[in-house]
Structure formats: C-alpha cells, structure tokens
Write a protein that holds these residues in place. Structure first.
Motif, PDB file in Angstrom:
ATOM      1  N   THR A  47       0.764  -1.193   0.048  1.00  0.00           N
ATOM      2  CA  THR A  47      -0.046   0.029   0.068  1.00  0.00           C
ATOM      3  C   THR A  47       0.837   1.213  -0.132  1.00  0.00           C
ATOM      4  N   HIS A  48       1.828   1.183   0.663  1.00  0.00           N
ATOM      5  CA  HIS A  48       2.664   2.445   1.119  1.00  0.00           C
ATOM      6  C   HIS A  48       3.986   2.528   0.403  1.00  0.00           C
ATOM      7  N   GLY A  49       4.107   1.324  -0.443  1.00  0.00           N
ATOM      8  CA  GLY A  49       5.344   1.240  -1.237  1.00  0.00           C
ATOM      9  C   GLY A  49       5.963   2.402  -1.892  1.00  0.00           C
ATOM     10  N   ASP A  50       5.056   3.211  -2.550  1.00  0.00           N
ATOM     11  CA  ASP A  50       5.807   4.419  -3.251  1.00  0.00           C
ATOM     12  C   ASP A  50       6.175   5.531  -2.487  1.00  0.00           C
ATOM     13  N   THR A  51       6.251   5.523  -1.015  1.00  0.00           N
ATOM     14  CA  THR A  51       6.665   6.615  -0.543  1.00  0.00           C
ATOM     15  C   THR A  51       7.633   5.984   0.393  1.00  0.00           C
TER      16      THR A  51
END
Length: 199
Positions: A47-51
């Motif tokens: 879910t938060h991999g982009d950041t």
C-alpha cells in the motif's frame, strides 16, 4: 494459533509476496515472524511502497512480551531477518505493567502505543539523546508526529533493567530500544524505511 489459522496466515503472506516485484524472493524463510503479522506488514508495504524506501522493512510484534526480542529488521533483497531487538511499549497500552501490550491508541495524552505503518523520518537529538521521528501513515497512527511518537533509547530498555525486573519499562507511546540496539538501528536502517507495528 491453530494449524488452520497458521495455514491461512501463510497463504496471506504468500499472496502479499506475489504482489511484490517478480524478482522478489521469499521473506523470512527462517520463520521468525508470525505469518499473520508478516502478511499484514507486507500488505502495508504494498500500500505504502511508493513512499517507502525499498530495501528494508521493520516489523514490531507487540503481541510478544517486552522481555522478548520483538522488533525485526528484514532485508528485502535477501528476504532474511537481519537483526532482532527488544522494544518497550507505552504505559497506556499496559496499565497493569505485566510486560504485555493490551491495547493500542493514538489518542493524545493516552501514553499508549499506536498501531499501523510508519515511515522512519529524520534523526535528531532530544532529551533521550539520538532519536528518530516517525510519520504515521494510517488512521490508527495519524497523530504520531504531533504526539512525538518516536524511536529513542532509555535506561528502562537496558539489559540491566530487564535482568532486575524481568521485563522492560514503559514509554509514553514511543518505540524504545537499549542504547546499543539503537546505535545498531541507526547504522543499519535507512531513513524512510517502512515500520509496521501490530500484534
């Protein structure tokens, strides 16, 4: 945990792993982390991999007693748990002070530990010396920065305290290591690593 529950949790972890890049390798083949918690942490990473920084993941298992090593540093390139640490939890999460976290809370003034995903933010020097700020990524820990929920060291997380009392002391909701473990953490964990706190 029943054999059926372990099977479901392992399937969840495998499903989460399948969502990672095709070159991904098995995570925690040593079986150190509970499969259900690992599965939730990997889903959060997706879910938060982009950041988040992409080479490491930290999981804190507050289902374990504070006398146990329950914070895990995973190298996502090798899949291995590279380091394990003891970590204190908040007094508001363990009001009978038996060493077990009973509840999470992100309410200001609760002195409780919040659950969910965090990004490891900037290092600073505060009243506990070297410390690391945390940015909460979920509704369950959205107040982390405003509450000054950070990672730091304290005497009540030292081996001498554990030897005397059989458990660690309690924080105001922060993740607290011994001084030696914090120094290792500062050296080995890149900033913007995702930290998943659960039980």
């Amino acid at each position: 945990m029943s054999r059926f529950s372990v099977g479901i949790a392992a399937s969840l972890a495998a499903l989460c792993l399948s969502a990672l890049p095709a070159t991904a390798i098995p995570i925690d083949p040593q079986g150190i982390i509970r499969p259900d918690l690992l599965g939730r942490a990997l889903a959060s990473l997706k879910t938060h991999g982009d950041t988040a920084e992409s080479t490491h993941l930290v999981i804190v298992d507050y289902a374990r007693r504070s006398s146990e090593k329950r914070a895990y540093l995973i190298n996502l390139k090798t899949g291995l748990v590279e380091e394990t640490f003891r970590a204190a939890h908040g007094s508001g999460s363990d009001q009978d002070h038996d060493g077990y976290l009973d509840k999470f809370s992100d309410v200001p003034g609760s002195s409780a530990s919040p659950e969910g995903a965090y990004l490891l933010a900037e290092q600073y020097v505060g009243k506990h010396g070297n410390s690391l700020r945390l940015d909460g990524l979920d509704p369950t820990n959205a107040n982390a920065r405003a509450r000054a929920i950070v990672i730091h060291a304290a005497d009540y997380a030292e081996p001498a305290f554990l030897q005397k009392w059989g458990k660690l002391g309690r924080s105001n909701g922060c993740i607290v290591f011994s001084k030696k473990d914090l120094a290792t953490f500062l050296k080995d964990v890149p900033r913007r690593t995702l930290i998943y706190v659960g039980k």
